[in-house]
Design an enzyme around this catalytic site. Sequence first.
Site, mmCIF file in Angstrom:
data_model
loop_
_atom_site.group_PDB
_atom_site.id
_atom_site.type_symbol
_atom_site.label_atom_id
_atom_site.label_comp_id
_atom_site.label_asym_id
_atom_site.label_seq_id
_atom_site.Cartn_x
_atom_site.Cartn_y
_atom_site.Cartn_z
ATOM 1 N N PHE A 28 0.565 -1.228 -0.250
ATOM 2 C CA PHE A 28 -0.219 0.014 0.039
ATOM 3 C C PHE A 28 0.575 1.103 0.053
ATOM 4 C CE2 PHE A 28 -2.424 3.105 1.861
ATOM 5 C CZ PHE A 28 -4.124 2.752 0.860
ATOM 6 N N ARG A 48 12.502 0.207 5.565
ATOM 7 C CA ARG A 48 13.524 0.307 6.654
ATOM 8 C C ARG A 48 15.543 -0.566 5.996
ATOM 9 N NH1 ARG A 48 12.180 -0.028 12.109
ATOM 10 N NH2 ARG A 48 9.886 -0.679 11.675
ATOM 11 N N ALA A 154 -3.947 -2.679 -2.258
ATOM 12 C CA ALA A 154 -3.368 -2.245 -2.745
ATOM 13 C C ALA A 154 -3.348 -2.814 -4.507
ATOM 14 C CB ALA A 154 -1.367 -2.119 -2.577
ATOM 15 N N LYS A 205 -12.178 -3.342 11.507
ATOM 16 C CA LYS A 205 -12.896 -4.871 10.087
ATOM 17 C C LYS A 205 -12.309 -5.335 10.203
ATOM 18 C CE LYS A 205 -9.683 -3.285 6.990
ATOM 19 N NZ LYS A 205 -8.606 -3.138 6.334
ATOM 20 N N ASP A 258 -15.118 -0.352 3.534
ATOM 21 C CA ASP A 258 -13.879 -1.022 4.128
ATOM 22 C C ASP A 258 -14.496 -3.044 4.181
ATOM 23 O OD1 ASP A 258 -11.282 -1.801 4.240
ATOM 24 O OD2 ASP A 258 -10.931 -1.185 5.445
ATOM 25 N N SER A 268 -7.284 -9.998 0.379
ATOM 26 C CA SER A 268 -7.334 -9.582 2.267
ATOM 27 C C SER A 268 -6.438 -10.294 3.008
ATOM 28 C CB SER A 268 -8.693 -9.113 3.060
ATOM 29 O OG SER A 268 -8.504 -9.136 4.327
ATOM 30 N N ARG A 269 -5.203 -9.894 2.992
ATOM 31 C CA ARG A 269 -4.408 -10.582 4.135
ATOM 32 C C ARG A 269 -5.492 -11.685 6.144
ATOM 33 N NH1 ARG A 269 -0.361 -6.348 3.050
ATOM 34 N NH2 ARG A 269 -0.899 -5.993 4.886
ATOM 35 N N VAL A 293 2.350 -8.532 6.753
ATOM 36 C CA VAL A 293 1.434 -8.214 8.888
ATOM 37 C C VAL A 293 -0.107 -8.378 8.149
ATOM 38 C CG1 VAL A 293 1.178 -7.212 10.371
ATOM 39 C CG2 VAL A 293 3.484 -6.843 9.799
ATOM 40 N N GLU A 295 -3.055 -7.293 10.164
ATOM 41 C CA GLU A 295 -3.162 -6.841 11.499
ATOM 42 C C GLU A 295 -4.014 -6.735 12.430
ATOM 43 O OE1 GLU A 295 -1.241 -3.892 12.641
ATOM 44 O OE2 GLU A 295 -0.206 -2.997 11.177
#
Length: 354
Positions: A28, A48, A154, A205, A258, A268-269, A293, A295
């Site tokens: 994203f 990073r 994304a 969500k 969403d 969607s992860r 990740v 979330e």
Amino acid sequence: MSEEKLQQDATAAPVKPIKVAVLGGGSFGTAVANICAHNGHPTYLWMRHKDRALLCQRDRENAHYVPGYRFADLLNATSDLAEAVGDATLVFVSVPSSGFREVVQKIKPFVREDALLVSTTKGIEGAGFTLMSEILEEEIPGHPIGVLSGPNFAKEIIEQQQTGSVIASDNGTLIKRVQSVLSSGTFRVYANRDRRGVELAGALKNIYAIISGMATALGAGSNTHAMLITRSLAEMSRLANKLGANPMTFLGLAGVGDLILTCTSDLSRNYRVGYALGQGRALDDIVKELGQVAEGVNTLQVVAQKAKEMDVYMPLVKGLYAVIFQGLPIKDAAHKLMVGEQNHDVEFMGASDE
């Protein structure tokens, strides 16, 4: 100023280029950075890891997360925070919630006095039930703060599918700036003044996407999914209302929009985590294989505790928590939900709380 007027002003005339920083080289963050650069704004995408940043800069794509998506000419990848943030007018923070505060602390010396700060991270810090925008306020006070959220995969943004997002802030200048920098023929940005509601919707969500994925793996049909999504919306808005958000926010893109997206798509992860759980796989193995990740797992722990503290009725959250962290068989959790208390269908219509 009305939201309609903000939208009109944002698209009324060409915008003078500004420097933009996007912190976080995930899918994203990369998509947001590329939109800004395509719209004529010199943009720096901070990553990073130095080796990955150098590779992305050399190859002009982020092959790890979004292969084949070529960087716009004005987009540069870097691992140098000073280079990315220094003199940037607009800073998006798109790192996972677990590392959000650390990154924000590190950029403090480089943020210009008039910079606008926007979180795109959909998560909650466990200590103090702190939202990402609140971390920005705590660590870098005195700056306009915003939240970008909505049904925004994304992959589809990159494919230039028609997409709507929401910028939420109590600062009209920030709203107009973000709309002008991000809006394009395929990416539309709507305004909302309820920053807390938009941010809570984006975080909450993810929990229900796990539940929906789990239900799919167990063979749930359309009736079940319709019930899960609408009851999820009720739970989300119920907690958010207790936390000072406007429940009407949950009827918009950042809320129900969403929620529908993440509860119905294997892009969607969190949905994929739930699906794998429904197949009987171990959570640690699922997260390791995912490579990114999800979330919702972290948010579930934080929200379950908060709901208990505030005595907010959230049976879906309670049931998922029992399955993941207390070893309750999924079928037992489903049975408890179906035989539990039956009360009112629609929240905030004068009926008593569930």
